[in-house]
Design a protein around this motif. Structure first.
Motif: not given
Length: 109
Positions: A1-3, A6-7, A18, A20, A22
């Motif tokens: 999961e990317n922290d 998010h758009y 969604i 994200s 990276e």
């Protein structure tokens, strides 16, 4: 999961997509510098819709494989074909402050 941030965009059926970030890399020649090349910039995205996900890498300027302007990739999510283009990354790097927040402009169709 990317922290990372998010758009959310919506497709024509009002289903959420969604995105994200990276990574964002900016290796353009800084304003006021004398460089041997103009450099470029790249973004790596994770794009999700429901349980499906794709990774997309986009680059403008001097990129692996040559010069690119408004790099565009197509991908399929849930049986539907999309295209995403890297339009712009601002601001340009400067010699004084290279750690400023960047704004990425993408076009999703």
């Amino acid at each position: 999961e990317n922290d990372g941030p998010h758009y959310v965009a919506f497709d024509s059926n009002d289903q959420p997509i969604i995105m994200s970030f990276e990574s964002i890399s900016d290796y353009r020649c800084p304003e006021g510098a004398c460089c041997f090349s103009m450099g470029g910039y790249s973004v790596n995205l994770l794009i999700r819709q429901h349980v499906r996900a794709v990774q997309v890498a986009l680059c403008n300027g001097e990129c692996e494989g040559g010069m690119k302007e408004k790099d565009m990739k197509t991908f399929v999510l849930n049986g539907r074909v999309y295209s995403i283009s890297l339009i712009e990354l601002t601001p340009l790097p400067t010699l004084q402050n290279q750690d400023v927040q960047k704004t990425v402009v993408l076009e999703l169709k």
